[in-house]
Design a protein around this motif. Structure first.
Motif, short mmCIF file in Angstrom:
data_model
loop_
_atom_site.label_atom_id
_atom_site.label_comp_id
_atom_site.label_asym_id
_atom_site.label_seq_id
_atom_site.Cartn_x
_atom_site.Cartn_y
_atom_site.Cartn_z
N SER A 70 63.15 70.32 77.04
CA SER A 70 63.90 71.39 77.88
C SER A 70 65.48 70.78 78.16
O SER A 70 66.20 71.43 78.75
N LEU A 71 65.66 69.70 77.33
CA LEU A 71 67.10 69.20 77.46
C LEU A 71 67.76 69.21 76.04
O LEU A 71 67.07 68.78 74.95
N PRO A 72 68.95 69.72 75.90
CA PRO A 72 69.41 70.26 74.61
C PRO A 72 70.04 69.17 73.94
O PRO A 72 71.47 69.25 73.83
N PHE A 73 69.48 68.02 73.76
CA PHE A 73 70.52 66.95 73.09
C PHE A 73 70.74 67.37 71.68
O PHE A 73 69.78 67.77 71.15
N ASP A 74 71.78 66.76 71.51
CA ASP A 74 72.23 66.80 69.67
C ASP A 74 71.50 65.81 68.84
O ASP A 74 71.08 66.08 67.76
N ARG A 75 71.48 64.52 69.37
CA ARG A 75 70.72 63.50 68.58
C ARG A 75 69.91 62.50 69.50
O ARG A 75 70.09 62.54 70.73
N LEU A 76 69.16 61.85 69.02
CA LEU A 76 68.47 60.67 69.61
C LEU A 76 68.66 59.53 68.83
O LEU A 76 69.00 59.55 67.64
N LYS A 77 68.96 58.34 69.85
CA LYS A 77 69.34 57.02 69.24
C LYS A 77 68.07 56.26 69.39
O LYS A 77 67.86 55.90 70.35
N ILE A 78 67.53 55.83 68.38
CA ILE A 78 66.52 54.85 68.34
C ILE A 78 66.81 53.60 68.82
O ILE A 78 67.91 53.05 68.19
N ASP A 79 66.23 52.92 69.63
CA ASP A 79 66.50 51.76 70.31
C ASP A 79 66.30 50.53 69.34
O ASP A 79 65.50 50.70 68.37
N ARG A 80 67.17 49.51 69.29
CA ARG A 80 67.06 48.45 68.38
C ARG A 80 65.75 47.64 68.32
O ARG A 80 65.49 47.28 67.40
N SER A 81 65.07 47.76 69.54
CA SER A 81 63.76 47.10 69.55
C SER A 81 62.91 47.67 68.68
O SER A 81 62.01 47.07 68.17
N PHE A 82 62.85 48.92 68.42
CA PHE A 82 61.98 49.59 67.28
C PHE A 82 62.34 49.46 65.79
O PHE A 82 61.43 49.21 65.18
N ILE A 83 63.75 49.49 65.77
CA ILE A 83 64.20 49.14 64.43
C ILE A 83 63.92 47.78 63.77
O ILE A 83 63.44 47.78 62.83
N SER A 84 63.79 46.91 64.85
CA SER A 84 63.65 45.40 64.35
C SER A 84 62.07 45.30 63.92
O SER A 84 61.89 44.22 63.27
N GLU A 85 61.21 46.23 64.26
CA GLU A 85 59.85 46.31 63.90
C GLU A 85 60.01 46.53 62.40
O GLU A 85 58.97 46.18 61.64
N LEU A 86 61.07 46.91 61.69
CA LEU A 86 60.86 47.24 60.36
C LEU A 86 61.22 45.95 59.55
O LEU A 86 61.60 45.98 58.25
N ARG A 87 61.59 44.76 60.40
CA ARG A 87 62.14 43.61 59.60
C ARG A 87 60.85 42.89 58.71
O ARG A 87 59.75 42.91 59.15
N GLY A 88 61.24 42.00 57.52
CA GLY A 88 60.31 41.44 57.11
C GLY A 88 59.19 41.81 56.15
O GLY A 88 58.98 42.91 55.88
#
Ligand code: C2E
Ligand code: CA
Ligand code: CA
Ligand code: CA
Length: 275
Positions: free
Chosen positions: A189-207
């Motif tokens: 119901s909220l018309p956001f243009d983008r979502l910014k994924i937090d760093r804590s999720f991105i760091s799961e992609l390490r290693g």
């Protein structure tokens, strides 16, 4: 015995007194710093991950404190919110950022972080639009980042604020996505243009044993909501490679560089021929 008692008194009281004094000095320093223009914008590059092209900058506040040196926002933003000076501080920073970004290649966007406290002001959208006009800064180059915690507040008011900003051409994105408690129906119901994924999720992609499940879930939500993603905290080549598999994302992080002051941004843009 009396002496011992007295010593004990000092032992327990002194640290608390010092803490209180430090806090009072910090508050006074922040108020003074606003008057003296000690709060300055730093900028972090935002990249189109597919092409590797620079697409814009996120403004991140820094305090150039005469006593403490360069201080990060995690220290002074919560205090500025508490003592009621966050809006004034933010407006100063945004005005500096408009002036800085006016010198850049006009294709480059400017993202700014907004406190939930500012979102409670019914005149917030109007204030932003006034600043855009004052600095003749094109609305479509501005992206407002609001965090999920804003959604705990009056959601109807948040929705109308997002709508009036977007009607003027300003982009609005949801910051630190995934760390709050926004429900899917709220998001829909909220018309956001983008979502910014937090760093804590991105760091799961390490290693080696990277965990792609969480980011996968977020990516499929973003597809469903038709809101594209900006990934924050890209620290190395591995993380970048993992993200590029999903395609169509923007990203930022130390892999591309640390946040830097306006003059360093100008040097960077000069070498890229993007002034
Ligand atoms: P944020 O919006 O999530 O901003 C990203 C933070 O992560 C920034 O910290 C940035 O320097 C840091 N970062 C960026 N890339 C990497 C990376 O690859 N690895 C790691 N470990 N960290 C990375 P910073 O500048 O200390 O800002 C902290 C928070 O303060 C921001 O989080 C934002 O919520 C808030 N903030 C900053 N400026 C403002 C402002 O002007 N107004 C308000 N209300 N909040 C602000
Ligand atoms: Ca942000
Ligand atoms: Ca974040
Ligand atoms: Ca944040």
């Amino acid at each position: 015995a009396k002496k011992q008692g007295k010593n004990r008194f000092y032992w327990f009281e002194a640290p608390m007194e010092n803490e209180l004094r430090f806090r009072n000095e910090l508050e006074a320093g922040i108020r003074r710093g606003i008057e003296k223009g000690e709060f300055v914008p730093y900028y972090e590059q935002q990249i189109d991950l597919d092409s590797g092209e620079l697409v814009g900058f996120e403004m991140l506040a820094r305090w150039n404190s005469p006593e403490m040196g360069l201080v990060g926002p995690d220290i002074f933003i919560p205090i500025a919110e508490e003592i009621g000076v966050i809006a004034e501080m933010s407006e100063h920073l945004i005005e500096q950022a408009f002036a800085d970004a006016s010198e850049w290649d006009s294709a480059l966007t400017l993202s700014v972080n907004i406190s939930p406290v500012q979102m409670r002001d019914p005149w917030f959208a109007q204030k932003i639009l006034k600043l855009l006009v004052k600095h003749r800064f094109p609305a479509h180059r501005l992206e407002i980042e609001i965090t999920e915690t804003c959604l705990h507040e009056n959601i109807g008011m948040v929705r109308s604020m997002i709508t009036s900003l977007r009607n003027q051409g300003v982009k609005v994105s949801l910051d630190d996505f995934g760390t709050g408690y926004a429900s899917l129906s709220q998001l829909k119901s909220l018309p956001f243009d983008r979502l910014k994924i937090d760093r804590s999720f991105i760091s799961e992609l390490r290693g080696e044993e990277q965990n792609t499940k969480l980011v996968e879930a977020i990516v499929s939500m973003s597809d469903g909501l038709k809101m594209p993603i900006t990934a924050e905290g890209i620290e190395d080549e591995d993380i970048l490679a993992a993200l590029k598999k999903w395609g169509q994302m923007k990203g930022q992080g130390y892999h591309y560089g640390r946040p830097e002051p306006a003059d360093k941004v100008l040097e960077r843009l000069q070498t890229k021929g993007r002034l």
